[in-house]
Design a protein around this motif. Structure first.
Motif, PDB file in Angstrom:
ATOM      1  N   UNK A 101      14.009  -6.153  -6.155  1.00 16.07           N
ATOM      2  CA  UNK A 101      14.952  -7.209  -6.528  1.00 16.07           C
ATOM      3  C   UNK A 101      14.602  -8.581  -5.958  1.00 16.07           C
ATOM      4  N   UNK A 102      13.905  -8.623  -4.830  1.00 16.53           N
ATOM      5  CA  UNK A 102      13.652  -9.921  -4.185  1.00 16.53           C
ATOM      6  C   UNK A 102      12.411 -10.593  -4.778  1.00 16.53           C
ATOM      7  N   UNK A 103      12.345 -11.915  -4.579  1.00 23.74           N
ATOM      8  CA  UNK A 103      11.211 -12.689  -5.089  1.00 23.74           C
ATOM      9  C   UNK A 103      10.011 -12.669  -4.144  1.00 23.74           C
ATOM     10  N   UNK A 104      10.244 -12.463  -2.871  1.00 21.06           N
ATOM     11  CA  UNK A 104       9.173 -12.551  -1.881  1.00 21.06           C
ATOM     12  C   UNK A 104       8.034 -11.589  -2.142  1.00 21.06           C
ATOM     13  N   UNK A 105       6.828 -12.015  -1.737  1.00 20.72           N
ATOM     14  CA  UNK A 105       5.650 -11.174  -1.907  1.00 20.72           C
ATOM     15  C   UNK A 105       5.029 -10.742  -0.584  1.00 20.72           C
ATOM     16  N   UNK A 106       5.185 -11.572   0.444  1.00 20.91           N
ATOM     17  CA  UNK A 106       4.638 -11.264   1.759  1.00 20.91           C
ATOM     18  C   UNK A 106       5.815 -11.133   2.725  1.00 20.91           C
ATOM     19  N   UNK A 107       6.167  -9.907   3.032  1.00 23.32           N
ATOM     20  CA  UNK A 107       7.416  -9.605   3.728  1.00 23.32           C
ATOM     21  C   UNK A 107       7.127  -9.124   5.143  1.00 23.32           C
ATOM     22  N   UNK A 108       7.816  -9.740   6.099  1.00 21.24           N
ATOM     23  CA  UNK A 108       7.701  -9.338   7.503  1.00 21.24           C
ATOM     24  C   UNK A 108       8.900  -8.482   7.868  1.00 21.24           C
ATOM     25  N   UNK A 109       8.638  -7.242   8.216  1.00 19.15           N
ATOM     26  CA  UNK A 109       9.656  -6.351   8.754  1.00 19.15           C
ATOM     27  C   UNK A 109       9.696  -6.598  10.256  1.00 19.15           C
ATOM     28  N   UNK A 110      10.717  -7.319  10.721  1.00 24.15           N
ATOM     29  CA  UNK A 110      10.829  -7.712  12.124  1.00 24.15           C
ATOM     30  C   UNK A 110      11.247  -6.515  12.984  1.00 24.15           C
ATOM     31  N   UNK A 111      12.174  -5.733  12.546  1.00 22.61           N
ATOM     32  CA  UNK A 111      12.734  -4.603  13.281  1.00 22.61           C
ATOM     33  C   UNK A 111      14.186  -4.476  12.911  1.00 22.61           C
ATOM     34  N   UNK A 112      14.917  -3.679  13.551  1.00 20.03           N
ATOM     35  CA  UNK A 112      14.645  -2.809  14.652  1.00 20.03           C
ATOM     36  C   UNK A 112      14.251  -1.404  14.234  1.00 20.03           C
ATOM     37  N   UNK A 113      14.356  -0.531  15.214  1.00 21.48           N
ATOM     38  CA  UNK A 113      13.828   0.817  15.081  1.00 21.48           C
ATOM     39  C   UNK A 113      14.449   1.584  13.914  1.00 21.48           C
ATOM     40  N   UNK A 114      15.727   1.442  13.697  1.00 21.38           N
ATOM     41  CA  UNK A 114      16.382   2.185  12.617  1.00 21.38           C
ATOM     42  C   UNK A 114      15.890   1.712  11.250  1.00 21.38           C
ATOM     43  N   UNK A 115      15.712   0.402  11.092  1.00 21.04           N
ATOM     44  CA  UNK A 115      15.215  -0.118   9.824  1.00 21.04           C
ATOM     45  C   UNK A 115      13.744   0.258   9.627  1.00 21.04           C
TER      46      UNK A 115
END
Length: 172
Positions: A101-115
């Motif tokens: 659904x999102x437009x972004x192409x370069x995505x940073x998964x910052x955290x946390x542990x559960x995500x």
């Protein structure tokens, strides 16, 4: 999701914790580093930032200014899903559906542990950039709480002062 790339860029203690038992990352500041460990170069190449609600709330205790204001920011939160504040949109649900659904192409998964665990379960992480700090916490919040095996391929190892940065890509 053809052109979307999700990168987990995160620091961990030598024994694999991303925060102490109280959820704090202040221990990172106690370790001497050499520069920014490649952070700015990484950050300049992402257009979207995603994190869990606890990580999002912690940002405001660490800094006076929101560091991701020039990026699209999403916070996974069951409590606030469907709403937004001046910094982020709050979302919930299936990771892959959200990515589509999102437009972004370069995505940073910052955290946390559960995500991170949810993204791993959906096999939605393409690159792992893990910077190991020379400290053993003994207890805390572990980086990985996965019950699935994931095969990775080592792409690079860099040294930043006392930190070692490991870069892996997902083989699956």
């Amino acid at each position: 999701m053809a052109n979307k790339r999700v990168s987990l860029y995160i620091a961990a203690s030598l024994d694999g914790f991303i925060a102490d038992e109280l959820g704090s990352v202040e221990w990172l500041e106690s370790v001497d580093s050499d520069g920014d460990a490649g952070y700015q170069a990484f950050f300049d190449n992402v257009d979207t930032v995603v994190m869990g609600r606890t990580t999002y709330q912690q940002i405001f205790s660490l800094t006076d200014t929101f560091p991701y204001s020039k990026k699209d920011v999403y916070v996974f939160s069951n409590k606030k899903a469907g709403s937004a504040d001046e910094y982020a949109d709050f979302v919930s649900g299936n990771i892959n559906s959200w990515l589509n659904e999102i437009d972004g192409e370069s995505i940073w998964l910052v955290g946390g542990a559960e995500l991170v665990k949810q993204f791993l379960k959906e096999k939605a992480i393409d690159k792992f950039v893990i910077t190991i700090a020379p400290i053993i916490l003994g207890e805390g919040i572990p980086l990985f709480e996965s019950d699935h095996r994931h095969h990775l391929v080592l792409e690079d190892v860099k040294r930043f002062g006392q930190f070692a940065q490991l870069v892996y890509r997902n083989e699956e």
